[in-house]
Design a protein around this motif. Sequence first.
Motif, PDB file in Angstrom:
ATOM      1  N   SER A 134       0.846  -1.181   0.000  1.00 18.83           N
ATOM      2  CA  SER A 134       0.000   0.000   0.000  1.00 18.83           C
ATOM      3  C   SER A 134       0.885   1.236   0.000  1.00 18.83           C
ATOM      4  O   SER A 134       1.831   1.330   0.773  1.00 18.83           O
ATOM      5  CB  SER A 134      -0.912  -0.004   1.240  1.00 18.83           C
ATOM      6  OG  SER A 134      -1.782   1.097   1.199  1.00 18.83           O
ATOM      7  N   PHE A 135       0.572   2.168  -0.884  1.00 23.39           N
ATOM      8  CA  PHE A 135       1.312   3.413  -1.014  1.00 23.39           C
ATOM      9  C   PHE A 135       0.321   4.556  -0.812  1.00 23.39           C
ATOM     10  O   PHE A 135      -0.825   4.478  -1.253  1.00 23.39           O
ATOM     11  CB  PHE A 135       1.950   3.522  -2.399  1.00 23.39           C
ATOM     12  CG  PHE A 135       2.863   2.375  -2.724  1.00 23.39           C
ATOM     13  CD1 PHE A 135       4.214   2.442  -2.418  1.00 23.39           C
ATOM     14  CD2 PHE A 135       2.376   1.220  -3.316  1.00 23.39           C
ATOM     15  CE1 PHE A 135       5.055   1.388  -2.702  1.00 23.39           C
ATOM     16  CE2 PHE A 135       3.214   0.163  -3.607  1.00 23.39           C
ATOM     17  CZ  PHE A 135       4.556   0.240  -3.295  1.00 23.39           C
ATOM     18  N   HIS A 136       0.766   5.633  -0.157  1.00 21.08           N
ATOM     19  CA  HIS A 136      -0.146   6.727   0.130  1.00 21.08           C
ATOM     20  C   HIS A 136       0.595   8.062   0.066  1.00 21.08           C
ATOM     21  O   HIS A 136       1.735   8.173   0.490  1.00 21.08           O
ATOM     22  CB  HIS A 136      -0.766   6.560   1.525  1.00 21.08           C
ATOM     23  CG  HIS A 136      -1.718   7.649   1.869  1.00 21.08           C
ATOM     24  ND1 HIS A 136      -3.022   7.649   1.449  1.00 21.08           N
ATOM     25  CD2 HIS A 136      -1.551   8.796   2.568  1.00 21.08           C
ATOM     26  CE1 HIS A 136      -3.619   8.740   1.883  1.00 21.08           C
ATOM     27  NE2 HIS A 136      -2.740   9.462   2.564  1.00 21.08           N
ATOM     28  N   ALA A 169       7.978  -0.032  -6.171  1.00 16.27           N
ATOM     29  CA  ALA A 169       8.070   1.408  -5.939  1.00 16.27           C
ATOM     30  C   ALA A 169       6.915   2.051  -6.697  1.00 16.27           C
ATOM     31  O   ALA A 169       6.521   1.594  -7.767  1.00 16.27           O
ATOM     32  CB  ALA A 169       9.399   1.956  -6.436  1.00 16.27           C
ATOM     33  N   CYS A 170       6.368   3.124  -6.126  1.00 22.21           N
ATOM     34  CA  CYS A 170       5.223   3.796  -6.730  1.00 22.21           C
ATOM     35  C   CYS A 170       5.503   5.293  -6.812  1.00 22.21           C
ATOM     36  O   CYS A 170       6.028   5.884  -5.867  1.00 22.21           O
ATOM     37  CB  CYS A 170       3.977   3.528  -5.883  1.00 22.21           C
ATOM     38  SG  CYS A 170       2.459   4.147  -6.620  1.00 22.21           S
ATOM     39  N   THR A 171       5.154   5.890  -7.943  1.00 20.28           N
ATOM     40  CA  THR A 171       5.293   7.329  -8.115  1.00 20.28           C
ATOM     41  C   THR A 171       3.962   7.915  -8.582  1.00 20.28           C
ATOM     42  O   THR A 171       3.177   7.260  -9.263  1.00 20.28           O
ATOM     43  CB  THR A 171       6.389   7.697  -9.127  1.00 20.28           C
ATOM     44  OG1 THR A 171       6.118   7.040 -10.364  1.00 20.28           O
ATOM     45  CG2 THR A 171       7.766   7.312  -8.626  1.00 20.28           C
ATOM     46  N   LEU A 172       3.729   9.156  -8.199  1.00 19.23           N
ATOM     47  CA  LEU A 172       2.532   9.897  -8.593  1.00 19.23           C
ATOM     48  C   LEU A 172       2.950  11.009  -9.534  1.00 19.23           C
ATOM     49  O   LEU A 172       3.866  11.776  -9.238  1.00 19.23           O
ATOM     50  CB  LEU A 172       1.859  10.502  -7.352  1.00 19.23           C
ATOM     51  CG  LEU A 172       0.748  11.513  -7.601  1.00 19.23           C
ATOM     52  CD1 LEU A 172      -0.477  10.825  -8.190  1.00 19.23           C
ATOM     53  CD2 LEU A 172       0.387  12.226  -6.316  1.00 19.23           C
ATOM     54  N   GLU A 173       2.289  11.107 -10.683  1.00 19.97           N
ATOM     55  CA  GLU A 173       2.517  12.212 -11.601  1.00 19.97           C
ATOM     56  C   GLU A 173       1.263  13.069 -11.636  1.00 19.97           C
ATOM     57  O   GLU A 173       0.167  12.581 -11.950  1.00 19.97           O
ATOM     58  CB  GLU A 173       2.848  11.727 -13.003  1.00 19.97           C
ATOM     59  CG  GLU A 173       3.155  12.878 -13.934  1.00 19.97           C
ATOM     60  CD  GLU A 173       3.593  12.453 -15.317  1.00 19.97           C
ATOM     61  OE1 GLU A 173       3.631  13.331 -16.188  1.00 19.97           O
ATOM     62  OE2 GLU A 173       3.893  11.272 -15.514  1.00 19.97           O
ATOM     63  N   PRO A 212       7.558  10.518  -5.445  1.00 14.62           N
ATOM     64  CA  PRO A 212       7.498   9.140  -4.951  1.00 14.62           C
ATOM     65  C   PRO A 212       6.391   9.007  -3.897  1.00 14.62           C
ATOM     66  O   PRO A 212       6.171   9.924  -3.094  1.00 14.62           O
ATOM     67  CB  PRO A 212       8.876   8.909  -4.341  1.00 14.62           C
ATOM     68  CG  PRO A 212       9.410  10.258  -4.060  1.00 14.62           C
ATOM     69  CD  PRO A 212       8.775  11.210  -5.031  1.00 14.62           C
ATOM     70  N   MET A 213       5.721   7.878  -3.913  1.00 17.35           N
ATOM     71  CA  MET A 213       4.684   7.603  -2.923  1.00 17.35           C
ATOM     72  C   MET A 213       5.266   6.631  -1.898  1.00 17.35           C
ATOM     73  O   MET A 213       5.685   5.538  -2.267  1.00 17.35           O
ATOM     74  CB  MET A 213       3.438   7.000  -3.574  1.00 17.35           C
ATOM     75  CG  MET A 213       2.742   7.951  -4.522  1.00 17.35           C
ATOM     76  SD  MET A 213       1.254   7.252  -5.238  1.00 17.35           S
ATOM     77  CE  MET A 213       0.181   7.175  -3.821  1.00 17.35           C
ATOM     78  N   PRO A 214       5.305   7.021  -0.621  1.00 13.02           N
ATOM     79  CA  PRO A 214       5.870   6.123   0.392  1.00 13.02           C
ATOM     80  C   PRO A 214       4.966   4.915   0.622  1.00 13.02           C
ATOM     81  O   PRO A 214       3.738   5.010   0.549  1.00 13.02           O
ATOM     82  CB  PRO A 214       5.969   6.991   1.637  1.00 13.02           C
ATOM     83  CG  PRO A 214       5.174   8.203   1.379  1.00 13.02           C
ATOM     84  CD  PRO A 214       4.934   8.312  -0.088  1.00 13.02           C
TER      85      PRO A 214
END
Length: 101
Positions: free
Chosen positions: A6-8, A83-87, A94-96
Amino acid sequence: MRQRHSFHLDQGDHSVTVNVRSGWITETEVLVDGRECAFHRVRGHGAYPLTLAAELATDLAAEPPVPLSVRLERTGAPEHPLACTLELAGAVRPMPERVTR
Protein backbone atom coordinates in the motif's frame (compact mmCIF):
# COMPACT_ATOMS: atom_id res chain seq x y z
CA MET A 1 0.90 -16.68 -0.61
CA ARG A 2 -0.62 -13.27 -1.29
CA GLN A 3 1.47 -10.18 -0.84
CA ARG A 4 0.03 -6.76 -0.07
CA HIS A 5 1.55 -3.37 -0.70
CA SER A 6 0.00 0.00 0.00
CA PHE A 7 1.31 3.41 -1.01
CA HIS A 8 -0.15 6.73 0.13
CA LEU A 9 0.43 10.42 -0.50
CA ASP A 10 -1.55 13.48 0.54
CA GLN A 11 -1.76 16.02 -2.26
CA GLY A 12 -3.22 19.32 -1.06
CA ASP A 13 -6.74 18.62 0.20
CA HIS A 14 -6.76 15.20 -1.50
CA SER A 15 -5.33 11.80 -0.66
CA VAL A 16 -4.10 9.24 -3.17
CA THR A 17 -3.69 5.58 -2.17
CA VAL A 18 -2.49 2.66 -4.28
CA ASN A 19 -3.16 -0.88 -3.04
CA VAL A 20 -1.60 -3.96 -4.63
CA ARG A 21 -2.63 -7.53 -3.77
CA SER A 22 -0.59 -10.14 -5.58
CA GLY A 23 -0.69 -13.92 -5.76
CA TRP A 24 -2.35 -16.10 -8.40
CA ILE A 25 -4.14 -12.93 -9.44
CA THR A 26 -2.70 -9.45 -8.94
CA GLU A 27 -5.16 -6.64 -8.27
CA THR A 28 -4.14 -2.98 -8.21
CA GLU A 29 -6.49 -0.20 -7.18
CA VAL A 30 -6.09 3.57 -7.07
CA LEU A 31 -8.15 5.40 -4.47
CA VAL A 32 -8.58 9.18 -4.56
CA ASP A 33 -10.11 10.56 -1.38
CA GLY A 34 -11.12 7.01 -0.45
CA ARG A 35 -12.99 6.30 -3.69
CA GLU A 36 -11.80 3.77 -6.24
CA CYS A 37 -10.84 5.59 -9.44
CA ALA A 38 -8.79 2.95 -11.26
CA PHE A 39 -8.49 -0.83 -11.07
CA HIS A 40 -6.28 -3.38 -12.82
CA ARG A 41 -6.41 -7.19 -12.56
CA VAL A 42 -4.03 -9.68 -14.16
CA ARG A 43 -3.21 -13.34 -13.64
CA GLY A 44 0.13 -13.97 -11.96
CA HIS A 45 2.40 -11.63 -10.04
CA GLY A 46 1.76 -8.57 -12.20
CA ALA A 47 3.33 -7.00 -15.24
CA TYR A 48 5.53 -4.03 -14.39
CA PRO A 49 5.99 -1.21 -15.04
CA LEU A 50 2.27 -0.49 -14.71
CA THR A 51 0.70 2.95 -15.11
CA LEU A 52 -2.88 3.71 -14.06
CA ALA A 53 -4.74 6.97 -14.69
CA ALA A 54 -7.23 8.71 -12.38
CA GLU A 55 -8.49 12.24 -11.66
CA LEU A 56 -8.63 14.68 -8.76
CA ALA A 57 -11.97 16.42 -8.45
CA THR A 58 -11.86 20.20 -8.17
CA ASP A 59 -13.84 22.28 -5.70
CA LEU A 60 -15.49 24.35 -8.40
CA ALA A 61 -18.05 22.75 -10.68
CA ALA A 62 -16.84 24.88 -13.61
CA GLU A 63 -13.28 23.49 -13.41
CA PRO A 64 -12.53 20.13 -15.01
CA PRO A 65 -10.98 17.33 -12.92
CA VAL A 66 -7.18 17.29 -12.75
CA PRO A 67 -5.69 14.14 -14.36
CA LEU A 68 -3.07 12.12 -12.50
CA SER A 69 -1.24 8.88 -13.03
CA VAL A 70 0.49 6.41 -10.75
CA ARG A 71 3.33 4.19 -11.89
CA LEU A 72 4.42 0.97 -10.21
CA GLU A 73 7.80 -0.59 -10.90
CA ARG A 74 9.75 -3.51 -9.53
CA THR A 75 12.78 -2.50 -7.44
CA GLY A 76 14.54 -5.85 -7.14
CA ALA A 77 14.89 -5.33 -3.36
CA PRO A 78 13.32 -8.11 -1.26
CA GLU A 79 12.20 -5.80 1.55
CA HIS A 80 10.46 -3.33 -0.83
CA PRO A 81 9.84 -5.12 -4.14
CA LEU A 82 7.65 -2.34 -5.60
CA ALA A 83 8.07 1.41 -5.94
CA CYS A 84 5.22 3.80 -6.73
CA THR A 85 5.29 7.33 -8.12
CA LEU A 86 2.53 9.90 -8.59
CA GLU A 87 2.52 12.21 -11.60
CA LEU A 88 0.31 15.26 -11.20
CA ALA A 89 0.48 18.60 -13.04
CA GLY A 90 3.85 17.70 -14.56
CA ALA A 91 5.47 16.88 -11.21
CA VAL A 92 6.57 13.35 -10.29
CA ARG A 93 6.60 12.46 -6.60
CA PRO A 94 7.50 9.14 -4.95
CA MET A 95 4.68 7.60 -2.92
CA PRO A 96 5.87 6.12 0.39
CA GLU A 97 4.86 2.56 1.19
CA ARG A 98 2.62 2.06 4.19
CA VAL A 99 2.85 -1.01 6.38
CA THR A 100 -0.25 -3.17 5.87
CA ARG A 101 -1.37 -6.22 7.79
